[in-house]
Design a protein around this motif. Structure first.
Motif, PDB file in Angstrom:
ATOM      1  N   ARG A 280      25.353 134.550 113.928  1.00  0.00           N
ATOM      2  CA  ARG A 280      26.185 134.179 113.888  1.00  0.00           C
ATOM      3  C   ARG A 280      27.054 134.346 114.594  1.00  0.00           C
ATOM      4  O   ARG A 280      28.114 135.130 113.854  1.00  0.00           O
ATOM      5  CB  ARG A 280      26.305 133.207 112.814  1.00  0.00           C
ATOM      6  CG  ARG A 280      24.808 132.056 112.002  1.00  0.00           C
ATOM      7  CD  ARG A 280      25.363 132.060 110.860  1.00  0.00           C
ATOM      8  NE  ARG A 280      24.698 131.280 109.747  1.00  0.00           N
ATOM      9  CZ  ARG A 280      24.491 130.374 109.308  1.00  0.00           C
ATOM     10  NH1 ARG A 280      25.607 128.889 109.913  1.00  0.00           N
ATOM     11  NH2 ARG A 280      23.649 129.667 108.814  1.00  0.00           N
TER      12      ARG A 280
ATOM     13  N   ILE B 115      30.703 139.020 107.861  1.00  0.00           N
ATOM     14  CA  ILE B 115      30.376 138.770 106.876  1.00  0.00           C
ATOM     15  C   ILE B 115      30.855 139.429 105.853  1.00  0.00           C
ATOM     16  O   ILE B 115      30.974 140.694 106.076  1.00  0.00           O
ATOM     17  CB  ILE B 115      28.688 138.954 106.346  1.00  0.00           C
ATOM     18  CG1 ILE B 115      27.826 138.141 106.860  1.00  0.00           C
ATOM     19  CG2 ILE B 115      28.761 138.461 104.478  1.00  0.00           C
ATOM     20  CD1 ILE B 115      27.963 136.513 107.070  1.00  0.00           C
TER      21      ILE B 115
ATOM     22  N   ILE C 189      31.219 134.848 113.342  1.00  0.00           N
ATOM     23  CA  ILE C 189      31.042 134.873 112.547  1.00  0.00           C
ATOM     24  C   ILE C 189      30.595 136.316 111.697  1.00  0.00           C
ATOM     25  O   ILE C 189      30.107 136.724 112.198  1.00  0.00           O
ATOM     26  CB  ILE C 189      29.708 133.825 111.531  1.00  0.00           C
ATOM     27  CG1 ILE C 189      30.321 132.626 111.882  1.00  0.00           C
ATOM     28  CG2 ILE C 189      30.064 134.158 109.956  1.00  0.00           C
ATOM     29  CD1 ILE C 189      31.701 131.680 111.570  1.00  0.00           C
TER      30      ILE C 189
ATOM     31  N   ALA D  52      30.047 130.029 101.689  1.00  0.00           N
ATOM     32  CA  ALA D  52      29.320 131.295 100.850  1.00  0.00           C
ATOM     33  C   ALA D  52      28.064 130.719 100.704  1.00  0.00           C
ATOM     34  O   ALA D  52      27.682 129.984 100.761  1.00  0.00           O
ATOM     35  CB  ALA D  52      29.679 131.508  99.537  1.00  0.00           C
ATOM     36  N   PRO D  53      27.865 131.739 101.000  1.00  0.00           N
ATOM     37  CA  PRO D  53      26.030 131.751 100.980  1.00  0.00           C
ATOM     38  C   PRO D  53      25.559 131.427  99.799  1.00  0.00           C
ATOM     39  O   PRO D  53      24.173 131.634  99.302  1.00  0.00           O
ATOM     40  CB  PRO D  53      24.891 132.706 102.254  1.00  0.00           C
ATOM     41  CG  PRO D  53      25.669 133.906 101.983  1.00  0.00           C
ATOM     42  CD  PRO D  53      27.573 133.531 101.474  1.00  0.00           C
TER      43      PRO D  53
ATOM     44  N   PHE E 223      38.535 137.134 109.543  1.00  0.00           N
ATOM     45  CA  PHE E 223      37.405 138.720 109.501  1.00  0.00           C
ATOM     46  C   PHE E 223      38.325 139.851 109.142  1.00  0.00           C
ATOM     47  O   PHE E 223      38.326 140.339 108.819  1.00  0.00           O
ATOM     48  CB  PHE E 223      36.428 138.402 110.606  1.00  0.00           C
ATOM     49  CG  PHE E 223      35.476 139.624 109.944  1.00  0.00           C
ATOM     50  CD1 PHE E 223      34.335 139.521 109.006  1.00  0.00           C
ATOM     51  CD2 PHE E 223      35.684 140.276 111.382  1.00  0.00           C
ATOM     52  CE1 PHE E 223      33.833 141.011 109.449  1.00  0.00           C
ATOM     53  CE2 PHE E 223      34.912 141.609 111.206  1.00  0.00           C
ATOM     54  CZ  PHE E 223      33.374 141.794 110.010  1.00  0.00           C
TER      55      PHE E 223
ATOM     56  N   GLU F  35      30.009 142.039 111.161  1.00  0.00           N
ATOM     57  CA  GLU F  35      29.212 140.981 112.225  1.00  0.00           C
ATOM     58  C   GLU F  35      28.110 140.479 111.717  1.00  0.00           C
ATOM     59  O   GLU F  35      27.258 141.193 111.698  1.00  0.00           O
ATOM     60  CB  GLU F  35      29.899 141.300 112.751  1.00  0.00           C
ATOM     61  CG  GLU F  35      31.432 141.824 113.344  1.00  0.00           C
ATOM     62  CD  GLU F  35      32.061 141.266 115.115  1.00  0.00           C
ATOM     63  OE1 GLU F  35      31.169 140.805 115.872  1.00  0.00           O
ATOM     64  OE2 GLU F  35      32.809 142.123 115.691  1.00  0.00           O
ATOM     65  N   SER F  36      27.707 139.018 111.495  1.00  0.00           N
ATOM     66  CA  SER F  36      27.145 138.585 111.075  1.00  0.00           C
ATOM     67  C   SER F  36      25.967 139.052 112.645  1.00  0.00           C
ATOM     68  O   SER F  36      26.299 138.933 113.874  1.00  0.00           O
ATOM     69  CB  SER F  36      26.873 137.219 111.569  1.00  0.00           C
ATOM     70  OG  SER F  36      25.676 136.661 111.567  1.00  0.00           O
TER      71      SER F  36
ATOM     72  N   SER G 100      32.185 140.549 101.675  1.00  0.00           N
ATOM     73  CA  SER G 100      31.498 140.735 100.343  1.00  0.00           C
ATOM     74  C   SER G 100      32.665 141.170  99.650  1.00  0.00           C
ATOM     75  O   SER G 100      33.794 141.965  99.954  1.00  0.00           O
ATOM     76  CB  SER G 100      30.530 142.278 100.304  1.00  0.00           C
ATOM     77  OG  SER G 100      29.214 141.990 101.396  1.00  0.00           O
TER      78      SER G 100
ATOM     79  N   MET H 189      31.525 133.812 104.455  1.00  0.00           N
ATOM     80  CA  MET H 189      31.389 133.896 105.966  1.00  0.00           C
ATOM     81  C   MET H 189      33.120 133.499 106.509  1.00  0.00           C
ATOM     82  O   MET H 189      33.473 132.505 105.983  1.00  0.00           O
ATOM     83  CB  MET H 189      30.114 132.460 106.642  1.00  0.00           C
ATOM     84  CG  MET H 189      28.461 133.105 105.822  1.00  0.00           C
ATOM     85  SD  MET H 189      27.977 132.316 106.810  1.00  0.00           S
ATOM     86  CE  MET H 189      28.184 130.450 104.847  1.00  0.00           C
TER      87      MET H 189
ATOM     88  N   ASN I  30      30.208 138.269  95.492  1.00  0.00           N
ATOM     89  CA  ASN I  30      29.866 137.118  96.644  1.00  0.00           C
ATOM     90  C   ASN I  30      30.021 137.373  98.178  1.00  0.00           C
ATOM     91  O   ASN I  30      31.000 137.646  98.031  1.00  0.00           O
ATOM     92  CB  ASN I  30      29.844 136.110  95.972  1.00  0.00           C
ATOM     93  CG  ASN I  30      31.339 135.507  96.664  1.00  0.00           C
ATOM     94  OD1 ASN I  30      32.061 135.962  95.692  1.00  0.00           O
ATOM     95  ND2 ASN I  30      31.465 134.347  97.142  1.00  0.00           N
ATOM     96  N   PRO I  31      29.032 137.372  98.626  1.00  0.00           N
ATOM     97  CA  PRO I  31      29.436 137.023 100.088  1.00  0.00           C
ATOM     98  C   PRO I  31      30.189 136.121 100.821  1.00  0.00           C
ATOM     99  O   PRO I  31      29.798 134.690 100.013  1.00  0.00           O
ATOM    100  CB  PRO I  31      28.411 137.653 100.537  1.00  0.00           C
ATOM    101  CG  PRO I  31      27.407 137.081  99.872  1.00  0.00           C
ATOM    102  CD  PRO I  31      27.841 137.356  98.522  1.00  0.00           C
TER     103      PRO I  31
END
Length: 157
Positions: free
Chosen positions: A118, A123, A121, A85-86, A9, A114-115, A125, A146, A143-144
């Motif tokens: 979670r 996120i 993790i 990815a969600p 990340f 940062e999530s 984009s 993780m 798209n996002p």
């Protein structure tokens, strides 16, 4: 891949760019993909493609997405501590991808946070864009993803 060689990340700050391609698009692969997943005439027959508004044997939009996905995997995804990815925020097919085209482009990090739900993790984009050999944009997508935070010395991320 050794953990120390992975992109985490923290390595994906806004503005980071990953190059995609080049990728030669062949008639055989357009037809093979279409026969399996999208057998519309303009994707499986050169004459039907030429008679369509696409102007030639054209890759299915889903094939274009799959080619972009492979370019992303080859460029950075397989060396990223990604956790999936969600979903996809949007995909736009701007121009047809025709047999003989050569695709290239980039993925750009738009945002990273940062999530809250979670721990460990982040996120990220992403915006992806591919162009053909004359510079026409053929697909845009966002798209996002993780991505795990870099593990701390002697502990978890």
């Amino acid at each position: 891949m050794p953990e120390q060689d992975l992109l985490y990340f923290e390595d994906m700050s806004p503005g980071t760019i990953f190059p995609l391609g080049p990728k030669d698009v062949t008639a055989d692969e357009i037809i093979a993909f279409a026969m399996e997943f999208d057998p519309q005439p303009m994707h499986i027959d050169a004459e039907a493609g030429a008679a369509s508004i696409l102007g030639g044997l054209a890759a299915s939009g889903w094939h274009t997405c799959a080619m972009m996905m492979r370019m992303m995997a080859d460029s950075y995804l397989l060396r990223t501590a990604a956790e999936g990815a969600p979903g996809i925020d949007h995909v736009r097919w701007r121009k047809p991808v025709l047999a003989g085209d050569v695709l290239s482009g980039e993925t750009r990090v738009l945002e990273a946070r940062e999530s809250r739900s979670r721990p460990g993790i982040g996120i990220v984009s992403l915006r992806h864009e591919l162009r053909n050999q004359i510079g026409d944009t053929v697909i845009e997508s966002e798209n996002p993803v993780m991505v795990r935070l870099r593990p701390q010395e002697g502990g978890e991320a």
